[in-house]
Design a protein around this motif. Structure first.
Motif, PDB file in Angstrom:
ATOM      1  N   PRO A 186      50.610  26.775  39.875  1.00 13.05           N
ATOM      2  CA  PRO A 186      50.309  25.995  40.453  1.00 13.05           C
ATOM      3  C   PRO A 186      48.683  25.708  40.571  1.00 13.05           C
ATOM      4  O   PRO A 186      48.278  26.291  41.137  1.00 13.05           O
ATOM      5  N   ALA A 187      48.813  24.416  40.872  1.00 12.96           N
ATOM      6  CA  ALA A 187      47.142  23.897  41.586  1.00 12.96           C
ATOM      7  C   ALA A 187      46.783  24.651  42.785  1.00 12.96           C
ATOM      8  O   ALA A 187      47.920  24.749  44.533  1.00 12.96           O
ATOM      9  N   ALA A 188      46.037  25.216  42.888  1.00 13.25           N
ATOM     10  CA  ALA A 188      45.439  25.359  44.213  1.00 13.25           C
ATOM     11  C   ALA A 188      44.306  25.576  44.671  1.00 13.25           C
ATOM     12  O   ALA A 188      43.166  24.861  44.028  1.00 13.25           O
ATOM     13  N   GLU A 189      44.530  24.752  46.122  1.00  8.77           N
ATOM     14  CA  GLU A 189      43.404  23.957  47.261  1.00  8.77           C
ATOM     15  C   GLU A 189      42.490  25.385  46.831  1.00  8.77           C
ATOM     16  O   GLU A 189      42.114  26.274  47.453  1.00  8.77           O
ATOM     17  N   PRO A 190      40.989  24.805  46.629  1.00  8.38           N
ATOM     18  CA  PRO A 190      39.922  26.049  47.122  1.00  8.38           C
ATOM     19  C   PRO A 190      39.434  26.161  48.643  1.00  8.38           C
ATOM     20  O   PRO A 190      39.376  24.866  48.939  1.00  8.38           O
ATOM     21  N   ARG A 191      39.028  27.410  48.610  1.00  6.20           N
ATOM     22  CA  ARG A 191      37.534  27.491  50.074  1.00  6.20           C
ATOM     23  C   ARG A 191      36.536  27.463  49.293  1.00  6.20           C
ATOM     24  O   ARG A 191      36.684  28.301  48.879  1.00  6.20           O
ATOM     25  N   GLU A 192      36.140  26.261  50.190  1.00  2.00           N
ATOM     26  CA  GLU A 192      34.305  26.339  49.220  1.00  2.00           C
ATOM     27  C   GLU A 192      33.797  26.564  50.495  1.00  2.00           C
ATOM     28  O   GLU A 192      33.457  25.987  51.788  1.00  2.00           O
ATOM     29  N   LEU A 193      32.366  27.253  49.836  1.00  2.00           N
ATOM     30  CA  LEU A 193      31.538  27.577  51.556  1.00  2.00           C
ATOM     31  C   LEU A 193      29.388  27.957  50.879  1.00  2.00           C
ATOM     32  O   LEU A 193      29.654  27.841  49.577  1.00  2.00           O
TER      33      LEU A 193
ATOM     34  N   GLY B  22      48.394  44.054  42.085  1.00  2.00           N
ATOM     35  CA  GLY B  22      50.220  43.531  42.207  1.00  2.00           C
ATOM     36  C   GLY B  22      50.124  41.348  41.916  1.00  2.00           C
ATOM     37  O   GLY B  22      49.915  41.009  40.952  1.00  2.00           O
ATOM     38  N   ASP B  23      50.801  41.568  42.705  1.00  2.00           N
ATOM     39  CA  ASP B  23      51.434  39.878  42.369  1.00  2.00           C
ATOM     40  C   ASP B  23      50.556  38.772  42.992  1.00  2.00           C
ATOM     41  O   ASP B  23      50.943  37.188  43.501  1.00  2.00           O
TER      42      ASP B  23
ATOM     43  N   VAL C 161      29.922  28.710  46.701  1.00  2.00           N
ATOM     44  CA  VAL C 161      30.969  29.469  46.058  1.00  2.00           C
ATOM     45  C   VAL C 161      32.356  28.829  46.419  1.00  2.00           C
ATOM     46  O   VAL C 161      32.589  28.727  47.450  1.00  2.00           O
ATOM     47  N   GLY C 162      33.854  28.590  45.576  1.00  2.00           N
ATOM     48  CA  GLY C 162      35.219  28.466  46.068  1.00  2.00           C
ATOM     49  C   GLY C 162      35.837  29.741  45.442  1.00  2.00           C
ATOM     50  O   GLY C 162      35.944  30.125  44.133  1.00  2.00           O
ATOM     51  N   LEU C 163      36.357  29.632  46.725  1.00  2.00           N
ATOM     52  CA  LEU C 163      37.779  30.451  46.702  1.00  2.00           C
ATOM     53  C   LEU C 163      39.213  29.678  46.026  1.00  2.00           C
ATOM     54  O   LEU C 163      39.396  28.909  47.013  1.00  2.00           O
ATOM     55  N   ARG C 164      39.852  30.714  44.954  1.00  2.00           N
ATOM     56  CA  ARG C 164      41.401  29.744  44.771  1.00  2.00           C
ATOM     57  C   ARG C 164      42.445  31.242  44.698  1.00  2.00           C
ATOM     58  O   ARG C 164      41.836  31.972  44.335  1.00  2.00           O
ATOM     59  N   GLY C 165      43.841  30.993  45.467  1.00  2.00           N
ATOM     60  CA  GLY C 165      44.371  32.298  45.429  1.00  2.00           C
ATOM     61  C   GLY C 165      45.763  31.616  45.450  1.00  2.00           C
ATOM     62  O   GLY C 165      45.966  31.009  45.690  1.00  2.00           O
ATOM     63  N   TRP C 166      46.594  32.844  44.435  1.00  2.00           N
ATOM     64  CA  TRP C 166      47.873  32.459  44.175  1.00  2.00           C
ATOM     65  C   TRP C 166      48.422  34.443  44.183  1.00  2.00           C
ATOM     66  O   TRP C 166      48.199  34.866  44.340  1.00  2.00           O
TER      67      TRP C 166
ATOM     68  N   ASN D 270      52.583  36.063  44.218  1.00  2.00           N
ATOM     69  CA  ASN D 270      53.757  35.493  43.498  1.00  2.00           C
ATOM     70  C   ASN D 270      53.767  34.652  42.845  1.00  2.00           C
ATOM     71  O   ASN D 270      55.319  33.582  43.102  1.00  2.00           O
ATOM     72  N   GLY D 271      52.706  33.479  42.876  1.00  2.00           N
ATOM     73  CA  GLY D 271      52.888  32.156  41.350  1.00  2.00           C
ATOM     74  C   GLY D 271      52.708  31.151  42.583  1.00  2.00           C
ATOM     75  O   GLY D 271      52.544  30.175  42.122  1.00  2.00           O
ATOM     76  N   ARG D 272      52.419  30.964  43.609  1.00  2.00           N
ATOM     77  CA  ARG D 272      52.387  30.302  44.333  1.00  2.00           C
ATOM     78  C   ARG D 272      50.410  30.246  45.024  1.00  2.00           C
ATOM     79  O   ARG D 272      50.924  30.985  45.455  1.00  2.00           O
ATOM     80  N   ALA D 273      50.417  28.444  45.573  1.00  2.00           N
ATOM     81  CA  ALA D 273      49.194  28.755  45.812  1.00  2.00           C
ATOM     82  C   ALA D 273      49.090  28.964  47.031  1.00  2.00           C
ATOM     83  O   ALA D 273      49.919  28.458  47.846  1.00  2.00           O
ATOM     84  N   LEU D 274      47.924  29.811  47.440  1.00  2.00           N
ATOM     85  CA  LEU D 274      47.683  30.191  48.318  1.00  2.00           C
ATOM     86  C   LEU D 274      47.069  29.232  50.026  1.00  2.00           C
ATOM     87  O   LEU D 274      46.397  27.853  48.618  1.00  2.00           O
ATOM     88  N   ALA D 275      47.090  29.469  51.010  1.00  2.00           N
ATOM     89  CA  ALA D 275      46.516  27.608  51.630  1.00  2.00           C
ATOM     90  C   ALA D 275      45.073  28.101  51.718  1.00  2.00           C
ATOM     91  O   ALA D 275      44.336  29.530  52.214  1.00  2.00           O
ATOM     92  N   PRO D 276      43.871  27.496  51.817  1.00  2.00           N
ATOM     93  CA  PRO D 276      43.086  27.524  52.002  1.00  2.00           C
ATOM     94  C   PRO D 276      42.808  28.562  52.937  1.00  2.00           C
ATOM     95  O   PRO D 276      41.223  29.197  52.764  1.00  2.00           O
ATOM     96  N   HIS D 277      42.802  27.996  53.521  1.00  2.00           N
ATOM     97  CA  HIS D 277      43.145  29.454  55.058  1.00  2.00           C
ATOM     98  C   HIS D 277      43.659  30.531  55.322  1.00  2.00           C
ATOM     99  O   HIS D 277      42.278  31.230  55.722  1.00  2.00           O
ATOM    100  N   GLU D 278      43.810  31.062  54.138  1.00  2.00           N
ATOM    101  CA  GLU D 278      43.844  32.223  54.227  1.00  2.00           C
ATOM    102  C   GLU D 278      42.564  32.961  53.032  1.00  2.00           C
ATOM    103  O   GLU D 278      43.306  34.021  53.009  1.00  2.00           O
TER     104      GLU D 278
END
Length: 116
Positions: free
Chosen positions: A22-29, A68-69, A85-90, A92-100
């Motif tokens: 799934p698309a993940a919203e980036p956290r940018e800085l 791992g996952d 810089v932008g970070l995106r994360g997943w 278990n196959g699910r997108a992480l929220a930007p604050h994570e």
């Protein structure tokens, strides 16, 4: 015959869902460090945390890591004297929220020596 088409279409849809994360919203800085330094710091940070470099091209400003996952993608663009810089994360196959991803950005800043 109709049943065969329905089964084939269902399998096609299910395989597309399983293969595409799934698309993940980036956290940018914005950082006051050039892109090559950011890429080196990201590589050091994530490998020290037990991630394995999955792929990417540091010269183009993109790296992917897996542990791992968890999967993290780092994108960096040149921005004046520094970089963005932008970070995106997943997980278990699910997108992480930007604050994570905020703790990872703070650690990246520390790796670059940009924290007070």
């Amino acid at each position: 015959m109709k049943r065969v088409w329905i089964c084939a279409l269902t399998l096609l849809l299910l395989s597309a869902c399983a293969a595409t994360p799934p698309a993940a919203e980036p956290r940018e800085l914005s950082l006051g460090a050039p892109r090559p330094a950011v890429m080196t710091a990201a590589l050091n940070l994530f490998t020290d945390r037990g991630y394995v470099a999955l792929g990417g091209d540091a010269r183009l400003g993109r790296l992917e890591f897996v542990r791992g996952d968890d999967r993290i993608r780092v994108d960096a663009l040149s921005e004046g004297e520094g970089s963005r810089v932008g970070l995106r994360g997943w997980r278990n196959g699910r997108a992480l929220a930007p604050h994570e991803l905020d703790p990872l950005l703070v650690e990246l800043q520390a790796e670059l020596g940009l924290l007070p």
